[in-house]
Enzyme design. Structure first.
Site, PDB file in Angstrom:
ATOM      1  N   ALA A  16      40.122  38.798  49.964  1.00 56.54           N
ATOM      2  CA  ALA A  16      41.298  39.658  49.780  1.00 56.54           C
ATOM      3  C   ALA A  16      40.918  41.019  49.210  1.00 56.54           C
ATOM      4  O   ALA A  16      41.536  42.029  49.548  1.00 56.54           O
ATOM      5  CB  ALA A  16      42.321  38.969  48.872  1.00 56.54           C
ATOM      6  N   GLU A  17      39.931  41.037  48.349  1.00 60.80           N
ATOM      7  CA  GLU A  17      39.540  42.290  47.701  1.00 60.80           C
ATOM      8  C   GLU A  17      38.705  43.190  48.612  1.00 60.80           C
ATOM      9  O   GLU A  17      38.951  44.394  48.674  1.00 60.80           O
ATOM     10  CB  GLU A  17      38.765  42.009  46.406  1.00 60.80           C
ATOM     11  CG  GLU A  17      39.591  41.369  45.305  1.00 60.80           C
ATOM     12  CD  GLU A  17      40.606  42.314  44.683  1.00 60.80           C
ATOM     13  OE1 GLU A  17      40.545  43.528  44.933  1.00 60.80           O
ATOM     14  OE2 GLU A  17      41.472  41.822  43.942  1.00 60.80           O
TER      15      GLU A  17
END
Length: 183
Positions: free
Chosen positions: A55-56
């Site tokens: 996600a990052e």
């Protein structure tokens, strides 16, 4: 005869090629041994660590516009605080560019958040993205209404989407990479 052999080869190889494309481009995984090791040391599920990295940064380490560093987008000030609390003898912001170090600090922070929020991945992830002060305020409001904060009640659209994305990716990582992540 040769055409039949080629057709058979295509039929046999297509599922393998499709899986390789899906996992590498749709759900990449790198540093699996580091993720497994950090997960075991800090009692954080490896698929959750992989999902946060996904996600990052989608496993492409970089510096964010706000100054967060590396695979897990750890803020330098957060890392400095974590270094002090974890007993590290030295720390440099440049250390966050090293995948193993970044995963160690990010996982340490994730463990602290999971502990602080009594194992709630929703609250820990919301704090990882939106900040602990905000989550404490949102959770306080939810408690006055007699329940725990849900994803749908997270007021920041970015944080709400982040939590949903990480939880969905965590399930996919557990299902797609059970051997690599030790699940």
């Amino acid at each position: 005869m040769a055409l039949g052999a080629i057709a058979l080869l295509v039929v046999v190889m297509m599922p393998l090629a499709k899986r390789a494309v899906v996992t590498e481009f749709g759900l990449p995984l790198r540093y699996a041994s580091t993720i497994r090791q950090q997960g075991a040391e800090k009692h954080v599920p490896p698929p959750l660590i992989a999902a946060v990295i996904y996600a990052e940064t989608k496993f492409d380490p970089r510096t964010s516009p706000t100054g967060a560093e590396g695979l897990m987008q750890v803020e330098p000030q957060t890392a400095l605080d974590l270094a002090r609390r974890s007993g590290a003898t030295s720390f440099s912001v440049a250390d966050l560019q090293h995948p193993a170090t970044n995963i160690a600090y990010g996982t340490y922070y994730l463990r602290e958040l999971l502990t602080e929020y009594h194992g709630s991945e929703v609250l820990a992830l919301a704090a990882y993205n939106g900040g602990e002060t905000n989550v404490d305020r949102w959770e306080s409001v939810a408690r006055t209404h007699g329940h725990t904060l849900t994803i749908a009640e997270i007021p920041f659209p970015e944080t709400r989407a982040y939590v949903a994305k990480v939880l969905g990716a965590e399930r996919r990582y557990a299902r797609t990479y059970p051997r690599q992540l030790g699940e």
